[in-house]
Design a protein around this motif. Structure first.
Motif, PDB file in Angstrom:
ATOM      1  N   VAL A 111       1.392  -1.389  -0.377  1.00 40.72           N
ATOM      2  CA  VAL A 111       0.099   0.011  -0.210  1.00 40.72           C
ATOM      3  C   VAL A 111       1.213   1.432  -0.171  1.00 40.72           C
ATOM      4  N   VAL A 112       1.253   1.930  -1.345  1.00 36.62           N
ATOM      5  CA  VAL A 112       1.363   3.461  -0.955  1.00 36.62           C
ATOM      6  C   VAL A 112       1.156   4.181  -0.679  1.00 36.62           C
ATOM      7  N   GLY A 113      -0.166   4.588  -0.638  1.00 30.69           N
ATOM      8  CA  GLY A 113      -1.305   5.284   0.153  1.00 30.69           C
ATOM      9  C   GLY A 113      -3.045   5.645  -0.680  1.00 30.69           C
ATOM     10  N   LEU A 114      -3.427   7.169   0.221  1.00 27.42           N
ATOM     11  CA  LEU A 114      -4.159   7.261  -0.751  1.00 27.42           C
ATOM     12  C   LEU A 114      -4.309   7.420  -1.493  1.00 27.42           C
ATOM     13  N   ALA A 115      -4.989   7.034  -2.926  1.00 28.03           N
ATOM     14  CA  ALA A 115      -4.517   7.302  -4.827  1.00 28.03           C
ATOM     15  C   ALA A 115      -5.466   9.147  -4.473  1.00 28.03           C
ATOM     16  N   THR A 116      -6.462   9.012  -3.600  1.00 26.36           N
ATOM     17  CA  THR A 116      -7.671  10.678  -3.872  1.00 26.36           C
ATOM     18  C   THR A 116      -7.475  10.742  -2.800  1.00 26.36           C
ATOM     19  N   PRO A 117      -7.995  11.968  -1.256  1.00 26.96           N
ATOM     20  CA  PRO A 117      -9.002  11.850  -0.700  1.00 26.96           C
ATOM     21  C   PRO A 117     -10.184  11.943  -1.001  1.00 26.96           C
ATOM     22  N   PRO A 118     -10.246  11.190   0.516  1.00 30.60           N
ATOM     23  CA  PRO A 118     -11.675  10.459   0.445  1.00 30.60           C
ATOM     24  C   PRO A 118     -12.421  12.010   0.364  1.00 30.60           C
ATOM     25  N   SER A 119     -14.127  11.608   0.578  1.00 29.96           N
ATOM     26  CA  SER A 119     -15.592  12.049   0.384  1.00 29.96           C
ATOM     27  C   SER A 119     -15.677  12.732   1.457  1.00 29.96           C
ATOM     28  N   ASP A 120     -16.400  12.493   1.959  1.00 21.79           N
ATOM     29  CA  ASP A 120     -16.910  12.991   3.399  1.00 21.79           C
ATOM     30  C   ASP A 120     -17.660  11.392   3.085  1.00 21.79           C
ATOM     31  N   PRO A 121     -17.536  10.996   4.372  1.00 17.81           N
ATOM     32  CA  PRO A 121     -18.599   9.563   4.555  1.00 17.81           C
ATOM     33  C   PRO A 121     -19.825   9.817   4.399  1.00 17.81           C
ATOM     34  N   VAL A 122     -21.078   9.027   4.003  1.00 18.05           N
ATOM     35  CA  VAL A 122     -22.164   8.598   3.969  1.00 18.05           C
ATOM     36  C   VAL A 122     -22.640   7.765   4.970  1.00 18.05           C
ATOM     37  N   ALA A 123     -24.373   8.798   5.237  1.00 17.08           N
ATOM     38  CA  ALA A 123     -24.783   8.435   6.611  1.00 17.08           C
ATOM     39  C   ALA A 123     -25.539   7.598   5.506  1.00 17.08           C
ATOM     40  N   VAL A 124     -26.338   6.440   5.835  1.00 15.50           N
ATOM     41  CA  VAL A 124     -27.133   5.516   5.675  1.00 15.50           C
ATOM     42  C   VAL A 124     -28.060   4.684   6.681  1.00 15.50           C
ATOM     43  N   PRO A 125     -29.173   4.095   6.814  1.00 15.37           N
ATOM     44  CA  PRO A 125     -29.673   4.069   7.099  1.00 15.37           C
ATOM     45  C   PRO A 125     -28.892   2.991   8.582  1.00 15.37           C
ATOM     46  N   GLU A 126     -28.154   1.731   8.146  1.00 12.58           N
ATOM     47  CA  GLU A 126     -27.574   1.126   8.681  1.00 12.58           C
ATOM     48  C   GLU A 126     -26.051   1.646   9.648  1.00 12.58           C
ATOM     49  N   TRP A 128     -22.535   3.974   7.923  1.00 15.07           N
ATOM     50  CA  TRP A 128     -22.298   5.156   7.034  1.00 15.07           C
ATOM     51  C   TRP A 128     -21.077   4.259   6.865  1.00 15.07           C
ATOM     52  N   TRP A 129     -21.098   4.591   5.417  1.00 18.14           N
ATOM     53  CA  TRP A 129     -20.271   4.564   4.214  1.00 18.14           C
ATOM     54  C   TRP A 129     -19.045   5.024   3.505  1.00 18.14           C
ATOM     55  N   VAL A 130     -17.991   4.796   3.277  1.00 16.50           N
ATOM     56  CA  VAL A 130     -17.140   5.533   2.550  1.00 16.50           C
ATOM     57  C   VAL A 130     -16.372   4.659   1.393  1.00 16.50           C
ATOM     58  N   ASP A 131     -16.065   5.717   0.575  1.00 19.54           N
ATOM     59  CA  ASP A 131     -15.265   5.253  -0.998  1.00 19.54           C
ATOM     60  C   ASP A 131     -13.323   5.254  -0.836  1.00 19.54           C
ATOM     61  N   LEU A 132     -12.742   4.524  -0.653  1.00 19.08           N
ATOM     62  CA  LEU A 132     -11.106   5.266  -1.188  1.00 19.08           C
ATOM     63  C   LEU A 132     -10.278   4.125  -1.906  1.00 19.08           C
ATOM     64  N   ALA A 133      -9.790   4.770  -2.479  1.00 20.53           N
ATOM     65  CA  ALA A 133      -9.285   4.374  -3.919  1.00 20.53           C
ATOM     66  C   ALA A 133      -7.805   4.557  -2.704  1.00 20.53           C
ATOM     67  N   VAL A 134      -6.777   3.604  -3.424  1.00 22.95           N
ATOM     68  CA  VAL A 134      -6.047   3.183  -2.973  1.00 22.95           C
ATOM     69  C   VAL A 134      -5.026   2.643  -4.024  1.00 22.95           C
ATOM     70  N   ASP A 135      -3.992   3.289  -3.454  1.00 26.98           N
ATOM     71  CA  ASP A 135      -2.835   3.330  -4.935  1.00 26.98           C
ATOM     72  C   ASP A 135      -1.920   1.421  -3.730  1.00 26.98           C
ATOM     73  N   LEU A 136      -1.481   0.828  -4.889  1.00 26.76           N
ATOM     74  CA  LEU A 136      -0.605  -0.227  -5.139  1.00 26.76           C
ATOM     75  C   LEU A 136       0.668  -0.675  -5.622  1.00 26.76           C
ATOM     76  N   GLU A 137       1.726  -0.773  -4.819  1.00 26.95           N
ATOM     77  CA  GLU A 137       2.295  -1.351  -5.916  1.00 26.95           C
ATOM     78  C   GLU A 137       2.676  -2.955  -5.945  1.00 26.95           C
TER      79      GLU A 137
END
Length: 143
Positions: A111-126, A128-137
């Motif tokens: 894992v090199v790091g995050l490819a882009t900064p994460p957006s704000d987490p999204v509230a759902v009934p269950e 929270w969720w968030v997408d993470l774009a991860v740089d790998l080598e």
């Protein structure tokens, strides 16, 4: 619902889920480090504190993950257990525990790091969720 799912490969995009925002931060850390290590085979032997600051939840999460990566590199620990003790506007405080990298079961990528900064987490009934774009080598093999 806790955990994460892989939703694309280039860069690898992970969706982390948590029932609370604290749980989301812990699950995002697990998702990130699970890319480079087999976490269920890493004993939580050594623990290190981790703190980060940020102006919004997305920046705070990105800084938390960056601090975890930096701690892992400098302490040479492969973390497998993450705890968020405090999460409030402007800051997160917690810890990570794992074992020396030399003893950890590694995957074929680093894992090199995050490819882009994460957006704000999204509230759902269950929770929270968030997408993470991860740089790998690819992990280099010794000859």
């Amino acid at each position: 619902m806790n955990g994460y799912a892989e939703i694309s490969d280039q860069p690898r995009v992970l969706r982390a889920f948590g029932t609370t925002r604290r749980d989301l931060f812990e699950q995002a850390a697990f998702a990130l480090f699970d890319q480079g290590y087999v976490l269920d085979q890493i004993a939580a032997t050594y623990s290190r504190p981790v703190m980060a600051a940020g102006d919004d939840m997305g920046e705070l999460l990105g800084n938390w993950l960056a601090e975890l990566l930096e701690m892992s590199r400098t302490a040479q620990i492969a973390p497998s257990f993450f705890i968020v003790d405090r999460l409030e506007d402007g800051g997160v405080q917690g810890s990570a525990a794992g074992m020396p990298m030399t003893e950890a079961v590694r995957r074929s990528v680093v894992v090199v790091g995050l490819a882009t900064p994460p957006s704000d987490p999204v509230a759902v009934p269950e929770g929270w969720w968030v997408d993470l774009a991860v740089d790998l080598e690819p992990r280099l093999r010794s000859v």
